[in-house]
Motif scaffolding. Structure first.
Motif, PDB file in Angstrom:
ATOM      1  N   ARG A 222       0.829  -1.203   0.000  1.00 34.25           N
ATOM      2  CA  ARG A 222       0.000   0.000   0.000  1.00 34.25           C
ATOM      3  C   ARG A 222       0.867   1.259   0.000  1.00 34.25           C
ATOM      4  O   ARG A 222       0.613   2.207  -0.732  1.00 34.25           O
ATOM      5  CB  ARG A 222      -0.930  -0.008   1.224  1.00 34.25           C
ATOM      6  CG  ARG A 222      -2.101   0.966   1.065  1.00 34.25           C
ATOM      7  CD  ARG A 222      -2.900   1.098   2.341  1.00 34.25           C
ATOM      8  NE  ARG A 222      -2.102   1.581   3.443  1.00 34.25           N
ATOM      9  CZ  ARG A 222      -2.037   1.008   4.639  1.00 34.25           C
ATOM     10  NH1 ARG A 222      -2.719  -0.078   4.887  1.00 34.25           N
ATOM     11  NH2 ARG A 222      -1.288   1.519   5.607  1.00 34.25           N
ATOM     12  N   ASP A 223       1.922   1.230   0.825  1.00 35.14           N
ATOM     13  CA  ASP A 223       2.808   2.399   0.891  1.00 35.14           C
ATOM     14  C   ASP A 223       3.451   2.672  -0.459  1.00 35.14           C
ATOM     15  O   ASP A 223       3.525   3.817  -0.902  1.00 35.14           O
ATOM     16  CB  ASP A 223       3.905   2.178   1.947  1.00 35.14           C
ATOM     17  CG  ASP A 223       3.367   2.361   3.354  1.00 35.14           C
ATOM     18  OD1 ASP A 223       2.168   2.691   3.493  1.00 35.14           O
ATOM     19  OD2 ASP A 223       4.126   2.153   4.313  1.00 35.14           O
ATOM     20  N   ARG A 224       3.926   1.604  -1.103  1.00 33.14           N
ATOM     21  CA  ARG A 224       4.578   1.770  -2.407  1.00 33.14           C
ATOM     22  C   ARG A 224       3.590   2.330  -3.430  1.00 33.14           C
ATOM     23  O   ARG A 224       3.908   3.265  -4.167  1.00 33.14           O
ATOM     24  CB  ARG A 224       5.117   0.402  -2.868  1.00 33.14           C
ATOM     25  CG  ARG A 224       5.897   0.425  -4.167  1.00 33.14           C
ATOM     26  CD  ARG A 224       7.260   1.014  -3.971  1.00 33.14           C
ATOM     27  NE  ARG A 224       8.097   0.863  -5.139  1.00 33.14           N
ATOM     28  CZ  ARG A 224       9.349   1.254  -5.222  1.00 33.14           C
ATOM     29  NH1 ARG A 224       9.923   1.821  -4.186  1.00 33.14           N
ATOM     30  NH2 ARG A 224      10.054   1.098  -6.311  1.00 33.14           N
ATOM     31  N   ALA A 225       2.412   1.741  -3.456  1.00 32.85           N
ATOM     32  CA  ALA A 225       1.396   2.176  -4.420  1.00 32.85           C
ATOM     33  C   ALA A 225       0.987   3.622  -4.159  1.00 32.85           C
ATOM     34  O   ALA A 225       0.906   4.436  -5.085  1.00 32.85           O
ATOM     35  CB  ALA A 225       0.187   1.260  -4.343  1.00 32.85           C
ATOM     36  N   ASP A 226       0.778   3.957  -2.892  1.00 30.13           N
ATOM     37  CA  ASP A 226       0.344   5.323  -2.541  1.00 30.13           C
ATOM     38  C   ASP A 226       1.403   6.351  -2.905  1.00 30.13           C
ATOM     39  O   ASP A 226       1.091   7.448  -3.384  1.00 30.13           O
ATOM     40  CB  ASP A 226       0.044   5.412  -1.036  1.00 30.13           C
ATOM     41  CG  ASP A 226      -1.286   4.773  -0.691  1.00 30.13           C
ATOM     42  OD1 ASP A 226      -1.939   4.256  -1.625  1.00 30.13           O
ATOM     43  OD2 ASP A 226      -1.654   4.762   0.492  1.00 30.13           O
ATOM     44  N   GLU A 227       2.655   5.992  -2.664  1.00 32.82           N
ATOM     45  CA  GLU A 227       3.723   6.963  -2.911  1.00 32.82           C
ATOM     46  C   GLU A 227       3.835   7.264  -4.409  1.00 32.82           C
ATOM     47  O   GLU A 227       3.957   8.421  -4.806  1.00 32.82           O
ATOM     48  CB  GLU A 227       5.047   6.412  -2.379  1.00 32.82           C
ATOM     49  CG  GLU A 227       6.133   7.468  -2.379  1.00 32.82           C
ATOM     50  CD  GLU A 227       7.178   7.245  -1.305  1.00 32.82           C
ATOM     51  OE1 GLU A 227       7.513   6.081  -1.047  1.00 32.82           O
ATOM     52  OE2 GLU A 227       7.663   8.244  -0.744  1.00 32.82           O
ATOM     53  N   ILE A 228       3.764   6.223  -5.222  1.00 33.52           N
ATOM     54  CA  ILE A 228       3.886   6.450  -6.667  1.00 33.52           C
ATOM     55  C   ILE A 228       2.611   7.103  -7.214  1.00 33.52           C
ATOM     56  O   ILE A 228       2.675   7.975  -8.083  1.00 33.52           O
ATOM     57  CB  ILE A 228       4.246   5.130  -7.376  1.00 33.52           C
ATOM     58  CG1 ILE A 228       5.676   4.747  -6.964  1.00 33.52           C
ATOM     59  CG2 ILE A 228       4.146   5.271  -8.896  1.00 33.52           C
ATOM     60  CD1 ILE A 228       6.239   3.519  -7.558  1.00 33.52           C
ATOM     61  N   GLU A 229       1.481   6.728  -6.658  1.00 31.50           N
ATOM     62  CA  GLU A 229       0.229   7.352  -7.087  1.00 31.50           C
ATOM     63  C   GLU A 229       0.254   8.852  -6.779  1.00 31.50           C
ATOM     64  O   GLU A 229      -0.173   9.685  -7.587  1.00 31.50           O
ATOM     65  CB  GLU A 229      -0.950   6.685  -6.370  1.00 31.50           C
ATOM     66  CG  GLU A 229      -2.294   7.116  -6.930  1.00 31.50           C
ATOM     67  CD  GLU A 229      -3.461   6.621  -6.068  1.00 31.50           C
ATOM     68  OE1 GLU A 229      -3.239   5.759  -5.197  1.00 31.50           O
ATOM     69  OE2 GLU A 229      -4.568   7.127  -6.271  1.00 31.50           O
ATOM     70  N   SER A 230       0.777   9.182  -5.601  1.00 35.47           N
ATOM     71  CA  SER A 230       0.861  10.586  -5.201  1.00 35.47           C
ATOM     72  C   SER A 230       1.783  11.362  -6.141  1.00 35.47           C
ATOM     73  O   SER A 230       1.477  12.491  -6.545  1.00 35.47           O
ATOM     74  CB  SER A 230       1.383  10.656  -3.760  1.00 35.47           C
ATOM     75  OG  SER A 230       1.823  11.949  -3.468  1.00 35.47           O
ATOM     76  N   ASP A 231       2.918  10.732  -6.497  1.00 39.39           N
ATOM     77  CA  ASP A 231       3.872  11.348  -7.423  1.00 39.39           C
ATOM     78  C   ASP A 231       3.205  11.592  -8.777  1.00 39.39           C
ATOM     79  O   ASP A 231       3.269  12.689  -9.350  1.00 39.39           O
ATOM     80  CB  ASP A 231       5.096  10.427  -7.551  1.00 39.39           C
ATOM     81  CG  ASP A 231       6.240  11.078  -8.314  1.00 39.39           C
ATOM     82  OD1 ASP A 231       5.976  11.710  -9.352  1.00 39.39           O
ATOM     83  OD2 ASP A 231       7.405  10.939  -7.902  1.00 39.39           O
ATOM     84  N   LEU A 232       2.520  10.554  -9.284  1.00 35.58           N
ATOM     85  CA  LEU A 232       1.827  10.652 -10.572  1.00 35.58           C
ATOM     86  C   LEU A 232       0.784  11.768 -10.548  1.00 35.58           C
ATOM     87  O   LEU A 232       0.693  12.573 -11.473  1.00 35.58           O
ATOM     88  CB  LEU A 232       1.109   9.329 -10.858  1.00 35.58           C
ATOM     89  CG  LEU A 232       1.870   8.268 -11.633  1.00 35.58           C
ATOM     90  CD1 LEU A 232       1.111   6.951 -11.566  1.00 35.58           C
ATOM     91  CD2 LEU A 232       2.064   8.688 -13.082  1.00 35.58           C
ATOM     92  N   TRP A 233       0.016  11.780  -9.472  1.00 39.82           N
ATOM     93  CA  TRP A 233      -1.044  12.777  -9.338  1.00 39.82           C
ATOM     94  C   TRP A 233      -0.447  14.178  -9.380  1.00 39.82           C
ATOM     95  O   TRP A 233      -0.940  15.065 -10.088  1.00 39.82           O
ATOM     96  CB  TRP A 233      -1.799  12.550  -8.020  1.00 39.82           C
ATOM     97  CG  TRP A 233      -3.012  13.428  -7.874  1.00 39.82           C
ATOM     98  CD1 TRP A 233      -4.300  13.125  -8.225  1.00 39.82           C
ATOM     99  CD2 TRP A 233      -3.035  14.767  -7.346  1.00 39.82           C
ATOM    100  NE1 TRP A 233      -5.120  14.182  -7.949  1.00 39.82           N
ATOM    101  CE2 TRP A 233      -4.375  15.213  -7.412  1.00 39.82           C
ATOM    102  CE3 TRP A 233      -2.071  15.613  -6.828  1.00 39.82           C
ATOM    103  CZ2 TRP A 233      -4.767  16.469  -6.973  1.00 39.82           C
ATOM    104  CZ3 TRP A 233      -2.456  16.880  -6.392  1.00 39.82           C
ATOM    105  CH2 TRP A 233      -3.795  17.291  -6.467  1.00 39.82           C
ATOM    106  N   SER A 234       0.649  14.372  -8.624  1.00 45.75           N
ATOM    107  CA  SER A 234       1.284  15.698  -8.564  1.00 45.75           C
ATOM    108  C   SER A 234       1.828  16.088  -9.927  1.00 45.75           C
ATOM    109  O   SER A 234       1.725  17.254 -10.330  1.00 45.75           O
ATOM    110  CB  SER A 234       2.428  15.688  -7.546  1.00 45.75           C
ATOM    111  OG  SER A 234       1.964  15.292  -6.297  1.00 45.75           O
TER     112      SER A 234
END
Lengths: 260, 119
Positions: free
Chosen positions: A14-26
Protein backbone atom coordinates in the motif's frame (compact mmCIF):
# COMPACT_ATOMS: atom_id res chain seq x y z
CA UNK A 1 3.17 -2.41 -9.75
CA UNK A 2 0.77 -5.12 -8.65
CA UNK A 3 3.10 -7.64 -10.30
CA UNK A 4 6.33 -6.68 -8.58
CA UNK A 5 4.77 -6.08 -5.16
CA UNK A 6 2.92 -9.40 -5.15
CA UNK A 7 3.73 -11.47 -2.08
CA UNK A 8 4.79 -8.50 0.01
CA UNK A 9 3.02 -7.51 3.23
CA UNK A 10 -0.11 -5.44 2.61
CA UNK A 11 1.35 -2.38 4.34
CA UNK A 12 4.47 -2.36 2.15
CA UNK A 13 2.36 -2.79 -0.99
CA UNK A 14 0.00 0.00 0.00
CA UNK A 15 2.81 2.40 0.89
CA UNK A 16 4.58 1.77 -2.41
CA UNK A 17 1.40 2.18 -4.42
CA UNK A 18 0.34 5.32 -2.54
CA UNK A 19 3.72 6.96 -2.91
CA UNK A 20 3.89 6.45 -6.67
CA UNK A 21 0.23 7.35 -7.09
CA UNK A 22 0.86 10.59 -5.20
CA UNK A 23 3.87 11.35 -7.42
CA UNK A 24 1.83 10.65 -10.57
CA UNK A 25 -1.04 12.78 -9.34
CA UNK A 26 1.28 15.70 -8.56
CA UNK A 27 3.00 15.44 -11.95
CA UNK A 28 -0.30 15.42 -13.81
CA UNK A 29 -1.65 18.28 -11.70
CA UNK A 30 1.54 20.24 -12.37
CA UNK A 31 1.27 19.58 -16.09
CA UNK A 32 -2.38 20.58 -16.15
CA UNK A 33 -1.36 23.91 -14.71
CA UNK A 34 1.52 24.27 -17.14
CA UNK A 35 2.63 22.10 -20.07
CA UNK A 36 0.32 19.93 -22.24
CA UNK A 37 -1.00 16.45 -21.44
CA UNK A 38 0.87 14.89 -24.36
CA UNK A 39 4.22 15.88 -22.94
CA UNK A 40 3.40 14.65 -19.45
CA UNK A 41 2.15 11.32 -20.81
CA UNK A 42 5.49 10.73 -22.50
CA UNK A 43 7.43 11.82 -19.41
CA UNK A 44 5.45 9.48 -17.20
CA UNK A 45 6.04 6.58 -19.58
CA UNK A 46 9.77 7.30 -19.71
CA UNK A 47 9.98 7.58 -15.90
CA UNK A 48 8.08 4.34 -15.56
CA UNK A 49 10.23 2.40 -18.03
CA UNK A 50 13.57 3.72 -16.83
CA UNK A 51 12.69 2.92 -13.24
CA UNK A 52 11.69 -0.68 -13.88
CA UNK A 53 15.08 -2.26 -13.20
CA UNK A 54 15.24 -0.38 -9.88
CA UNK A 55 11.69 -1.54 -9.07
CA UNK A 56 12.70 -5.13 -9.65
CA UNK A 57 15.81 -4.74 -7.57
CA UNK A 58 13.77 -3.09 -4.80
CA UNK A 59 11.39 -6.04 -4.91
CA UNK A 60 14.23 -8.51 -4.43
CA UNK A 61 15.51 -6.45 -1.50
CA UNK A 62 12.22 -6.93 0.34
CA UNK A 63 12.17 -9.94 2.66
CA UNK A 64 8.96 -11.92 1.99
CA UNK A 65 6.35 -11.35 4.65
CA UNK A 66 8.61 -9.12 6.72
CA UNK A 67 8.56 -5.40 6.00
CA UNK A 68 11.20 -3.10 7.37
CA UNK A 69 14.98 -2.90 7.30
CA UNK A 70 16.70 -5.42 5.06
CA UNK A 71 19.45 -7.48 6.64
CA UNK A 72 22.74 -7.80 4.80
CA UNK A 73 22.85 -11.26 3.29
CA UNK A 74 25.81 -13.19 2.01
CA UNK A 75 29.21 -12.09 0.83
CA UNK A 76 28.80 -9.44 -1.85
CA UNK A 77 32.27 -10.05 -3.28
CA UNK A 78 31.29 -13.65 -3.96
CA UNK A 79 28.42 -12.44 -6.15
CA UNK A 80 30.87 -10.39 -8.20
CA UNK A 81 33.29 -13.29 -8.48
CA UNK A 82 30.54 -15.61 -9.65
CA UNK A 83 29.38 -13.18 -12.34
CA UNK A 84 32.98 -12.68 -13.45
CA UNK A 85 33.48 -16.44 -13.67
CA UNK A 86 30.25 -16.83 -15.65
CA UNK A 87 31.53 -14.14 -18.04
CA UNK A 88 34.74 -16.09 -18.63
CA UNK A 89 32.96 -19.43 -19.11
CA UNK A 90 30.28 -17.92 -21.37
CA UNK A 91 32.87 -16.05 -23.42
CA UNK A 92 35.03 -19.15 -23.77
CA UNK A 93 32.06 -21.25 -24.95
CA UNK A 94 31.25 -18.64 -27.61
CA UNK A 95 34.86 -18.25 -28.66
CA UNK A 96 35.25 -21.99 -29.18
CA UNK A 97 32.18 -22.80 -31.22
CA UNK A 98 30.18 -19.84 -32.48
CA UNK A 99 32.62 -18.89 -35.23
CA UNK A 100 33.06 -22.44 -36.61
CA UNK A 101 29.30 -22.92 -36.45
CA UNK A 102 28.81 -19.86 -38.67
CA UNK A 103 31.64 -20.67 -41.04
CA UNK A 104 30.85 -24.37 -41.55
CA UNK A 105 27.11 -23.94 -41.86
CA UNK A 106 25.01 -27.10 -41.67
CA UNK A 107 28.04 -29.35 -41.19
CA UNK A 108 28.60 -27.83 -37.74
CA UNK A 109 25.19 -29.03 -36.55
CA UNK A 110 25.29 -32.76 -37.32
CA UNK A 111 26.62 -35.76 -35.46
CA UNK A 112 28.91 -35.50 -32.50
CA UNK A 113 30.24 -32.14 -33.65
CA UNK A 114 26.64 -30.90 -33.81
CA UNK A 115 26.01 -31.97 -30.21
CA UNK A 116 29.10 -30.14 -29.05
CA UNK A 117 28.10 -27.08 -31.07
CA UNK A 118 24.66 -27.06 -29.51
CA UNK A 119 26.05 -27.62 -26.03
CA UNK A 120 28.60 -24.81 -26.24
CA UNK A 121 26.08 -22.49 -27.88
CA UNK A 122 23.72 -23.18 -24.98
CA UNK A 123 26.43 -22.62 -22.37
CA UNK A 124 27.72 -19.54 -24.17
CA UNK A 125 24.31 -17.94 -24.60
CA UNK A 126 23.24 -18.73 -21.07
CA UNK A 127 26.56 -17.60 -19.63
CA UNK A 128 26.73 -14.27 -21.44
CA UNK A 129 23.06 -13.54 -20.84
CA UNK A 130 23.30 -14.30 -17.14
CA UNK A 131 26.52 -12.32 -16.90
CA UNK A 132 24.84 -9.32 -18.57
CA UNK A 133 21.85 -9.58 -16.24
CA UNK A 134 24.21 -10.08 -13.30
CA UNK A 135 26.11 -6.91 -14.13
CA UNK A 136 22.82 -5.02 -14.54
CA UNK A 137 21.19 -6.13 -11.31
CA UNK A 138 24.47 -6.03 -9.42
CA UNK A 139 24.93 -2.36 -10.30
CA UNK A 140 21.33 -1.29 -10.58
CA UNK A 141 21.75 1.55 -8.09
CA UNK A 142 24.39 3.31 -10.09
CA UNK A 143 23.83 2.32 -13.72
CA UNK A 144 22.04 4.78 -15.97
CA UNK A 145 18.42 3.78 -16.53
CA UNK A 146 18.88 3.32 -20.28
CA UNK A 147 21.95 1.11 -19.82
CA UNK A 148 20.01 -1.01 -17.29
CA UNK A 149 17.04 -1.32 -19.62
CA UNK A 150 19.15 -2.24 -22.67
CA UNK A 151 21.14 -4.71 -20.55
CA UNK A 152 17.98 -6.34 -19.21
CA UNK A 153 16.46 -6.61 -22.71
CA UNK A 154 19.72 -7.91 -24.19
CA UNK A 155 20.16 -10.45 -21.40
CA UNK A 156 16.57 -11.60 -21.83
CA UNK A 157 16.89 -12.09 -25.59
CA UNK A 158 20.28 -13.73 -25.12
CA UNK A 159 18.60 -16.40 -23.00
CA UNK A 160 16.35 -17.18 -25.97
CA UNK A 161 19.24 -17.37 -28.43
CA UNK A 162 19.88 -21.07 -27.93
CA UNK A 163 16.20 -21.65 -28.64
CA UNK A 164 16.58 -20.13 -32.09
CA UNK A 165 15.58 -16.53 -31.36
CA UNK A 166 18.50 -15.03 -33.26
CA UNK A 167 17.58 -11.45 -32.41
CA UNK A 168 19.63 -12.18 -29.31
CA UNK A 169 22.69 -11.96 -31.55
CA UNK A 170 21.93 -8.25 -32.02
CA UNK A 171 20.22 -7.32 -28.75
CA UNK A 172 22.63 -9.10 -26.39
CA UNK A 173 25.73 -7.29 -27.74
CA UNK A 174 23.88 -3.96 -27.76
CA UNK A 175 22.70 -4.47 -24.18
CA UNK A 176 26.01 -5.69 -22.81
CA UNK A 177 27.88 -2.88 -24.61
CA UNK A 178 25.63 -0.29 -22.97
CA UNK A 179 26.23 -1.84 -19.56
CA UNK A 180 30.02 -2.14 -20.03
CA UNK A 181 30.24 1.39 -21.31
CA UNK A 182 28.44 2.66 -18.26
CA UNK A 183 30.56 0.48 -15.96
CA UNK A 184 33.70 1.94 -17.53
CA UNK A 185 32.45 5.44 -16.70
CA UNK A 186 31.94 4.23 -13.13
CA UNK A 187 35.52 2.83 -13.23
CA UNK A 188 34.37 -0.71 -12.60
CA UNK A 189 35.72 -1.86 -15.98
CA UNK A 190 38.77 -0.39 -17.68
CA UNK A 191 37.99 1.94 -20.57
CA UNK A 192 40.17 -0.13 -22.95
CA UNK A 193 38.10 -3.24 -22.24
CA UNK A 194 34.89 -1.26 -22.61
CA UNK A 195 36.08 0.03 -26.00
CA UNK A 196 36.99 -3.49 -27.12
CA UNK A 197 33.65 -4.82 -25.92
CA UNK A 198 31.64 -2.01 -27.48
CA UNK A 199 33.58 -2.23 -30.76
CA UNK A 200 33.04 -5.95 -31.16
CA UNK A 201 29.40 -5.55 -30.09
CA UNK A 202 28.72 -2.88 -32.68
CA UNK A 203 30.47 -4.94 -35.38
CA UNK A 204 28.45 -8.05 -34.43
CA UNK A 205 25.16 -6.15 -34.44
CA UNK A 206 25.84 -4.33 -37.70
CA UNK A 207 26.76 -7.57 -39.45
CA UNK A 208 23.98 -9.69 -37.96
CA UNK A 209 21.20 -7.13 -38.44
CA UNK A 210 21.05 -7.19 -42.29
CA UNK A 211 20.98 -10.99 -42.21
CA UNK A 212 18.21 -11.13 -39.61
CA UNK A 213 16.06 -8.56 -41.35
CA UNK A 214 16.70 -10.24 -44.72
CA UNK A 215 18.17 -7.01 -46.05
CA UNK A 216 20.96 -9.33 -47.14
CA UNK A 217 19.33 -12.77 -47.55
CA UNK A 218 21.61 -15.29 -45.82
CA UNK A 219 21.51 -17.54 -48.88
CA UNK A 220 22.93 -14.84 -51.11
CA UNK A 221 25.32 -13.26 -48.61
CA UNK A 222 28.94 -13.62 -49.62
CA UNK A 223 31.47 -15.63 -47.64
CA UNK A 224 33.10 -12.37 -46.59
CA UNK A 225 30.00 -11.37 -44.60
CA UNK A 226 30.07 -14.61 -42.63
CA UNK A 227 33.82 -14.42 -42.08
CA UNK A 228 33.47 -10.87 -40.76
CA UNK A 229 30.53 -11.88 -38.55
CA UNK A 230 32.52 -14.80 -37.19
CA UNK A 231 35.46 -12.50 -36.44
CA UNK A 232 33.19 -9.98 -34.74
CA UNK A 233 31.61 -12.71 -32.62
CA UNK A 234 35.05 -14.03 -31.69
CA UNK A 235 36.07 -10.52 -30.66
CA UNK A 236 32.89 -10.18 -28.63
CA UNK A 237 33.50 -13.50 -26.89
CA UNK A 238 37.14 -12.63 -26.15
CA UNK A 239 36.15 -9.26 -24.74
CA UNK A 240 33.81 -11.06 -22.33
CA UNK A 241 36.65 -13.30 -21.21
CA UNK A 242 38.87 -10.26 -20.70
CA UNK A 243 36.19 -8.41 -18.72
CA UNK A 244 35.44 -11.44 -16.54
CA UNK A 245 39.13 -12.11 -15.96
CA UNK A 246 39.88 -8.48 -15.07
CA UNK A 247 37.19 -8.60 -12.38
CA UNK A 248 37.94 -12.09 -11.06
CA UNK A 249 38.92 -10.78 -7.61
CA UNK A 250 35.45 -9.30 -7.14
CA UNK A 251 36.84 -5.74 -7.17
CA UNK A 252 33.79 -4.48 -9.06
CA UNK A 253 32.05 -4.42 -5.71
CA UNK A 254 33.96 -1.27 -4.77
CA UNK A 255 31.98 1.90 -4.73
CA UNK A 256 33.31 4.84 -6.70
CA UNK A 257 33.83 8.01 -4.69
CA UNK A 258 30.61 9.92 -4.23
CA UNK A 259 30.55 13.20 -6.12
CA UNK A 260 28.20 16.10 -6.18
CA UNK B 1 25.73 -6.79 -5.53
CA UNK B 2 25.45 -4.74 -2.36
CA UNK B 3 27.34 -1.51 -2.02
CA UNK B 4 29.59 -0.77 0.90
CA UNK B 5 27.48 0.28 3.81
CA UNK B 6 27.22 4.07 3.95
CA UNK B 7 28.63 4.69 0.49
CA UNK B 8 26.52 7.19 -1.42
CA UNK B 9 25.93 7.20 -5.16
CA UNK B 10 25.62 10.52 -6.99
CA UNK B 11 21.80 10.37 -7.07
CA UNK B 12 21.66 9.89 -3.30
CA UNK B 13 24.00 12.84 -2.79
CA UNK B 14 21.73 14.90 -5.04
CA UNK B 15 18.69 13.87 -3.00
CA UNK B 16 20.41 14.94 0.22
CA UNK B 17 21.45 18.19 -1.47
CA UNK B 18 17.86 18.74 -2.57
CA UNK B 19 16.53 18.05 0.94
CA UNK B 20 19.02 20.55 2.36
CA UNK B 21 18.02 23.07 -0.32
CA UNK B 22 14.36 22.66 0.55
CA UNK B 23 15.10 23.19 4.21
CA UNK B 24 17.13 26.31 3.45
CA UNK B 25 14.08 27.69 1.67
CA UNK B 26 12.16 27.39 4.93
CA UNK B 27 10.28 24.16 4.22
CA UNK B 28 10.83 21.52 6.90
CA UNK B 29 9.87 18.52 4.79
CA UNK B 30 9.13 17.65 1.22
CA UNK B 31 7.25 14.91 -0.69
CA UNK B 32 8.76 12.71 -3.38
CA UNK B 33 7.57 14.59 -6.44
CA UNK B 34 8.77 17.97 -5.15
CA UNK B 35 12.08 16.40 -4.23
CA UNK B 36 12.38 14.94 -7.75
CA UNK B 37 11.91 18.41 -9.20
CA UNK B 38 14.61 19.94 -6.99
CA UNK B 39 16.96 17.05 -7.85
CA UNK B 40 16.29 17.63 -11.55
CA UNK B 41 17.15 21.31 -11.22
CA UNK B 42 20.27 20.65 -9.16
CA UNK B 43 21.52 18.09 -11.69
CA UNK B 44 20.49 20.25 -14.67
CA UNK B 45 18.65 17.20 -15.98
CA UNK B 46 15.92 17.28 -18.61
CA UNK B 47 13.68 14.75 -16.91
CA UNK B 48 12.62 13.84 -13.43
CA UNK B 49 14.30 10.80 -11.89
CA UNK B 50 12.45 7.58 -12.77
CA UNK B 51 9.91 6.40 -10.19
CA UNK B 52 11.65 3.16 -9.33
CA UNK B 53 15.08 4.77 -9.10
CA UNK B 54 13.85 7.69 -6.97
CA UNK B 55 11.84 5.70 -4.45
CA UNK B 56 14.45 3.00 -4.13
CA UNK B 57 17.06 5.67 -3.36
CA UNK B 58 14.74 7.35 -0.85
CA UNK B 59 14.08 3.98 0.75
CA UNK B 60 17.79 3.34 1.10
CA UNK B 61 18.55 6.80 2.49
CA UNK B 62 15.84 6.35 5.08
CA UNK B 63 17.18 2.94 6.08
CA UNK B 64 20.60 4.51 6.56
CA UNK B 65 19.05 7.15 8.77
CA UNK B 66 19.93 10.04 6.44
CA UNK B 67 16.28 10.88 5.82
CA UNK B 68 13.22 10.49 8.01
CA UNK B 69 9.72 10.22 6.64
CA UNK B 70 6.11 10.41 7.75
CA UNK B 71 2.79 9.89 6.01
CA UNK B 72 0.43 12.82 6.11
CA UNK B 73 -2.94 12.50 7.76
CA UNK B 74 -5.31 10.75 5.32
CA UNK B 75 -8.00 13.29 6.10
CA UNK B 76 -5.88 16.18 4.78
CA UNK B 77 -5.34 14.37 1.48
CA UNK B 78 -9.02 13.41 1.30
CA UNK B 79 -10.08 17.00 1.91
CA UNK B 80 -7.87 18.16 -0.95
CA UNK B 81 -9.06 15.34 -3.19
CA UNK B 82 -5.66 13.80 -3.85
CA UNK B 83 -3.63 10.73 -2.75
CA UNK B 84 -1.87 10.94 0.60
CA UNK B 85 1.73 12.10 0.54
CA UNK B 86 4.85 10.86 2.23
CA UNK B 87 7.04 13.66 3.51
CA UNK B 88 10.79 13.41 3.88
CA UNK B 89 13.18 15.50 5.94
CA UNK B 90 16.95 15.57 6.24
CA UNK B 91 18.26 14.18 9.53
CA UNK B 92 21.42 15.19 11.37
CA UNK B 93 23.09 12.00 10.12
CA UNK B 94 22.05 12.94 6.59
CA UNK B 95 23.56 16.37 6.99
CA UNK B 96 26.84 14.87 8.18
CA UNK B 97 26.84 12.38 5.29
CA UNK B 98 26.17 15.21 2.85
CA UNK B 99 29.03 17.29 4.24
CA UNK B 100 31.34 14.27 3.97
CA UNK B 101 30.26 13.70 0.37
CA UNK B 102 30.91 17.35 -0.44
CA UNK B 103 34.35 17.18 1.19
CA UNK B 104 35.14 13.99 -0.74
CA UNK B 105 34.09 15.66 -3.98
CA UNK B 106 36.33 18.64 -3.20
CA UNK B 107 39.26 16.32 -2.45
CA UNK B 108 38.66 14.40 -5.69
CA UNK B 109 38.50 17.53 -7.83
CA UNK B 110 41.55 19.01 -6.07
CA UNK B 111 43.44 15.76 -6.74
CA UNK B 112 42.47 15.86 -10.40
CA UNK B 113 43.51 19.49 -10.69
CA UNK B 114 46.87 18.70 -9.09
CA UNK B 115 47.38 15.74 -11.44
CA UNK B 116 46.53 17.93 -14.44
CA UNK B 117 49.06 20.54 -13.28
CA UNK B 118 51.82 17.90 -12.97
CA UNK B 119 51.05 16.59 -16.46
Amino acid sequence: MAAYTRGLPAEVRRDRADEIESDLWSEIADAAAGSGEGAVGKDILVRLLLGMPADIRWRFDQPPGAPGPVPTVGDPTMYARNISMISVIGGAAWAIWIAPAILFGDNAWVGTIGMITMFTLLIGSLGLSLATLGFVFGNIDRLHGIASLLGAIGGGFGLLLAGGVYWGMVLLPVGSAAVMWNLARLRVVSSKLAWAHAGSSVATSLLALPLLTNLIPPASAGVAVFVLLALALEGYALSWIAVGWSLRAGTWMQEEPATT
Amino acid sequence: MRRKSGALIPLEVSILEASAEVRRSGQAEVHGYELAKVVRDLRHARRLTAYGTLYKALNRLERQGYLASRWEEPQIAADEGRPRRRFYRLTLEGEIALNEARAEARRTSAGRAAAATVE
